[in-house]
Design a protein around this motif. Structure first.
Motif, mmCIF file in Angstrom:
data_model
loop_
_atom_site.group_PDB
_atom_site.id
_atom_site.type_symbol
_atom_site.label_atom_id
_atom_site.label_comp_id
_atom_site.label_asym_id
_atom_site.label_seq_id
_atom_site.Cartn_x
_atom_site.Cartn_y
_atom_site.Cartn_z
ATOM 1 N N ASN A 125 -2.321 65.765 8.890
ATOM 2 C CA ASN A 125 -1.919 67.112 9.272
ATOM 3 C C ASN A 125 -0.745 67.027 10.233
ATOM 4 O O ASN A 125 -0.475 65.985 10.831
ATOM 5 C CB ASN A 125 -3.093 67.884 9.887
ATOM 6 C CG ASN A 125 -3.653 67.205 11.126
ATOM 7 O OD1 ASN A 125 -2.952 67.019 12.126
ATOM 8 N ND2 ASN A 125 -4.931 66.810 11.086
ATOM 9 N N ASN A 126 -0.020 68.127 10.377
ATOM 10 C CA ASN A 126 1.188 68.063 11.199
ATOM 11 C C ASN A 126 0.890 68.136 12.694
ATOM 12 O O ASN A 126 1.795 67.980 13.510
ATOM 13 C CB ASN A 126 2.192 69.151 10.805
ATOM 14 C CG ASN A 126 1.767 70.545 11.230
ATOM 15 O OD1 ASN A 126 0.584 70.895 11.155
ATOM 16 N ND2 ASN A 126 2.719 71.359 11.665
ATOM 17 N N TYR A 127 -0.388 68.321 13.076
ATOM 18 C CA TYR A 127 -0.720 68.228 14.506
ATOM 19 C C TYR A 127 -0.751 66.766 14.930
ATOM 20 O O TYR A 127 -0.040 66.373 15.853
ATOM 21 C CB TYR A 127 -2.057 68.904 14.797
ATOM 22 C CG TYR A 127 -2.463 68.753 16.245
ATOM 23 C CD1 TYR A 127 -1.833 69.498 17.235
ATOM 24 C CD2 TYR A 127 -3.439 67.840 16.623
ATOM 25 C CE1 TYR A 127 -2.178 69.341 18.572
ATOM 26 C CE2 TYR A 127 -3.799 67.673 17.955
ATOM 27 C CZ TYR A 127 -3.158 68.421 18.923
ATOM 28 O OH TYR A 127 -3.489 68.259 20.251
ATOM 29 N N THR A 128 -1.560 65.958 14.257
ATOM 30 C CA THR A 128 -1.634 64.539 14.630
ATOM 31 C C THR A 128 -0.394 63.785 14.177
ATOM 32 O O THR A 128 -0.015 62.791 14.795
ATOM 33 C CB THR A 128 -2.876 63.889 14.008
ATOM 34 O OG1 THR A 128 -2.850 64.072 12.596
ATOM 35 C CG2 THR A 128 -4.145 64.485 14.567
ATOM 36 N N GLY A 129 0.247 64.229 13.093
ATOM 37 C CA GLY A 129 1.386 63.490 12.565
ATOM 38 C C GLY A 129 2.709 63.834 13.188
ATOM 39 O O GLY A 129 3.663 63.053 13.093
ATOM 40 N N SER A 130 2.816 65.016 13.864
ATOM 41 C CA SER A 130 4.124 65.434 14.373
ATOM 42 C C SER A 130 4.040 66.172 15.712
ATOM 43 O O SER A 130 4.695 65.808 16.675
ATOM 44 C CB SER A 130 4.814 66.330 13.326
ATOM 45 O OG SER A 130 6.086 66.718 13.745
ATOM 46 N N ILE A 131 3.183 67.204 15.783
ATOM 47 C CA ILE A 131 3.144 68.040 16.992
ATOM 48 C C ILE A 131 2.637 67.260 18.202
ATOM 49 O O ILE A 131 3.216 67.322 19.285
ATOM 50 C CB ILE A 131 2.263 69.281 16.745
ATOM 51 C CG1 ILE A 131 2.854 70.136 15.629
ATOM 52 C CG2 ILE A 131 2.126 70.115 18.021
ATOM 53 C CD1 ILE A 131 1.948 71.259 15.165
#
Length: 755
Positions: A125-131
């Motif tokens: 997900n873009n929380y663990t992967g980016s944000i």
């Protein structure tokens, strides 16, 4: 915790992030005066308060869009109703159901499925992967904001745009900016998976476009059932399948929605729908929320059997290359409140979308006195015969050209004055013959002279005539096409065979010869050649089969994606319409609507998935007043009396599939399962059934459905533009409904009361 509240009453939620600050792009020139920045302590605007930690990045008379530069969350405020729609649900930190990565999913706006070189699947997900690691950038643009999420561990970059366009909120994956710089390859990108998610205390439902349309009630305690997840416009027919495991309805409309309490949204996949999927999950499965969303599919896979039928038979998994294509993936959200916040209101908004965005006009093919009736006649089909012991193939005459004219005359004498005729198997070689490219009548059906006389007589009788042609399925070589260079290829790069599957066990039917699919560019050529010749032969309408019910890839070298095929389909239909004008489609998907003069075999039921709670006529409501819509053949229904009531409930026009000859002639042909199809045996019953439907629908034919309600179990009321209401009772006993007595298995028309 409720997800809706007035703007001034929302609790402040600040997610504290570690690591370096995100890199912010510069706002677009001139936008600062329209969408000023606000402090993290909250600020006032003309339309109300901006939540602490958010900045207002766009606003118009309908909507306001706020963005949190720390968490990448968005909030859309519907200014007329005060409805608040958030990308991520309130109270997610205290969710008692979500654990581990599912907890992190709740913080996300993108979910990724991807694989390594060995096709091993991964999720991110873009929380663990980016944000979380602050590897995203954002910048203001016209009417909204661009956010670029970088996933360093996967070597993937995905840019997203959020904007407001009049009364629509638009979320777009900018596909041309997707980068895959490592060994991993994307499979699916889920966009805003928790937008507007319903909480454990909310009441309402999720709308899914399964067949006619279905509702999944919020918190329906069906978390132990499989979640809904289906591809828009059906699966990719270019994929090899070993058997048919289930018979289900396809998604025909690229839409979905959610109603929570007094507010609702309708989401329309505006661009990229050919490669889209729709998923819905009820609260209690992965988390406590009820969420519905769509995703972009960019990689396909299939299981092939090697050395099939031998002792060394084994399965091999093959995956395609990444098929991102050149089309952005855009979803438009429209917001409804009050009395409009239900599935009928969603269907009305989609009808408005079809008119405003797709250029559709009001229905024109309905007389004011009689509802239309469609008869689908089958002309001829190749059948194996013998002469002096020598086998040969010949076209068996099922309905000659003269038979069509005589049947039309008989029906008109019985009062059917609004007659549509579709004619299959009319050309040389009959049904399942060569790819058609010209108007070539079959000699066994009456030849060129008989064909011309039929065309003249039907035109003089004012019968809408649609000779059928199929530019998609390749059954036999000829007319310039062959199976080596003109059919679509699968992931293995071999031509893809299509099979008939037995209903009993889902296995391939050995008695039916397999066939192929024409590659999309060849479909464009074939349809263009045929419709040009049709125009030269003074044909005013054509029933185009196949192209309206399926979209597929071509996995040749330099693969053609489904989105690219979809664009070819649109180009093909636009060209065909310019030649002959009137096009009819069967099992029609939404991309055919702008080109359709009529459609048939409309979905009136759902797949009946366990997670579903109710069937609703969303498809019928959406197209009512726009396109004449005919049913599946009534004579092939297992329960004709109930099916007639379904037509009356949904405002659908009747259709029959018939032959003029003895049904015994179908034995030994691919149509041997076509039972109860003789026109002579059906003539009287057909007239009676048509009379029933005409009596019920003649006053509302061509009018839009304004409301549809379930009054009681098995009792439904449909309200039309102008105020006429029709109540249908499916029960075995009479019921009191709307202050009127409706007899068992019957219907009642309520006229609008005028003062």
């Amino acid at each position: 915790m409720k997800k809706y509240a007035w703007v001034g009453a929302i609790l402040a939620l600040i997610v504290v992030m570690t690591s370096v600050a995100p890199i912010y792009g510069e706002p677009a020139a001139g936008l600062e005066s329209e969408a000023p920045d606000h402090s993290k302590d909250g600020a006032k605007t003309l339309s109300g308060e901006v939540k602490a930690g958010f900045e207002r990045v766009a606003e118009n008379e309908y909507l306001a869009l706020d963005f949190n530069p720390e968490t990448a969350e968005i909030i859309v405020t519907e200014l007329k109703s005060g409805g608040i729609w958030q990308s991520n649900p309130e109270g997610r930190e205290e969710d008692p159901v979500a654990k581990g990565s599912k907890k992190m999913d709740l913080q996300s706006q993108l979910l990724l499925d991807y694989v390594d070189p060995q096709s091993k699947p991964f999720q991110l997900n873009n929380y663990t992967g980016s944000i979380k690691d602050k590897t995203f950038e954002w910048s203001k643009g016209k009417d909204g904001i661009d956010v670029t999420f970088q996933f360093p561990k996967a070597g993937i970059t995905i840019p997203v745009r959020y904007s407001i366009q009049e009364d629509a909120f638009s979320a777009t994956i900018l596909t041309e900016g997707i980068l895959q710089e490592d060994k991993f390859r994307l499979v699916n990108i889920s966009l805003l998976p928790f937008f507007g998610a319903g909480g454990p205390e909310d009441e309402g439902y999720m709308f899914i476009p399964d067949g006619s349309g279905a509702l999944i009630h919020l918190n329906n305690r069906k978390s132990h059932y499989k979640s809904y997840n289906e591809r828009v416009f059906g699966g990719d027919q270019a994929l090899t399948v070993t058997g048919q495991t289930a018979v289900k309805q396809d998604i025909k409309l690229p839409v979905y929605g959610l109603k929570s309490n007094d507010n609702a949204f309708l989401a329309v996949i505006h661009q990229g729908a050919y490669q889209a999927g729709i998923a819905a999950e009820v609260g209690g499965k992965s988390n406590q929320y009820n969420n519905i969303y769509s995703y972009l599919n960019v990689m396909e896979s299939e299981t092939n059997l090697i050395m099939e039928g031998t002792l060394n038979e084994k399965q091999v998994l093959r995956t395609s290359e990444t098929l991102i294509g050149n089309i952005p993936y855009e979803v438009k959200y429209y917001f409804l409140y009050g009395e409009d916040a239900d599935y009928a209101g969603m269907a009305h908004r989609y009808r408005q979308y079809l008119m405003e965005e797709q250029g559709m006009g009001l229905e024109k093919a309905v007389s004011s006195e009689h509802v239309p009736l469609l008869i689908d006649f089958i002309g001829g089909i190749k059948k194996r015969k013998t002469f002096l012991g020598i086998p040969y193939n010949s076209v068996e005459t099922l309905t000659s050209y003269k038979d069509v004219t005589e049947a039309a005359s008989e029906l008109q004498e019985k009062g059917v004055t609004n007659l549509f005729i579709r004619y299959e198997g009319w050309m040389a070689d009959g049904l399942l013959g060569k790819v058609p490219t010209k108007v070539k009548p079959e000699s066994n059906l009456g030849g060129t002279r008989g064909w011309r006389e039929m065309i003249r007589d039907l035109k003089d009788a004012d019968v809408a005539f649609y000779p059928a042609m199929d530019p998609v399925h390749f059954f036999k070589g000829g007319n310039g096409f062959n199976k080596f260079s003109d059919v679509t290829k699968g992931i293995s790069r071999a031509p893809v065979l299509q099979y008939d599957y037995r209903l009993s066990d889902g296995a391939k039917n050995p008695e039916r010869k397999p066939w192929y699919l024409l590659k999309p560019e060849t479909v464009l050529e074939a349809l263009g050649r045929f419709t040009k010749m049709a125009a030269e032969n003074d044909l005013q309408g054509i029933a185009v089969q196949g192209i309206g019910s399926m979209v597929y890839s071509d996995f040749r070298k330099g693969s053609l994606s489904k989105n690219e095929t979809g664009q070819i389909w649109e180009d093909s239909l636009e060209q065909a319409q310019s030649h002959v004008g009137g096009l009819m489609f069967d099992h029609a998907s939404a991309y055919t609507f702008p080109y359709a003069e009529a459609i048939s075999d409309v979905p009136l039921y759902t797949s009946g998935f366990d997670v579903e709670d109710e069937s609703v006529p969303f498809y019928s409501i959406a197209i009512s007043g726009l396109i004449p819509a005919f049913s599946e053949p009534i004579n092939l229904s297992g329960d004709p009396s109930s099916y007639l009531l379904k037509l009356i409930e949904t405002g659908t026009y009747p259709a029959y599939r018939l032959i003029a000859s003895d049904g015994e002639l179908l034995e030994g042909t691919p149509l041997d399962s076509l039972y109860s199809a003789e026109f002579g045996l059906w003539s009287e019953e057909l007239s009676r059934q048509y009379g029933v439907i005409n009596e019920a629908l003649d006053q509302v034919a061509g009018k839009a459905i304004m409301e549809h309600e379930k009054l009681d179990e098995g009792v439904f009321r449909t309200t039309y533009d102008g105020g006429t209401k029709i109540i249908v009772n499916y029960n075995d006993e009479p019921v009191q409904a709307g202050g009127k007595l409706v007899q068992a298995k019957s219907w009642l028309v309520e006229q609008e009361e005028r003062s």
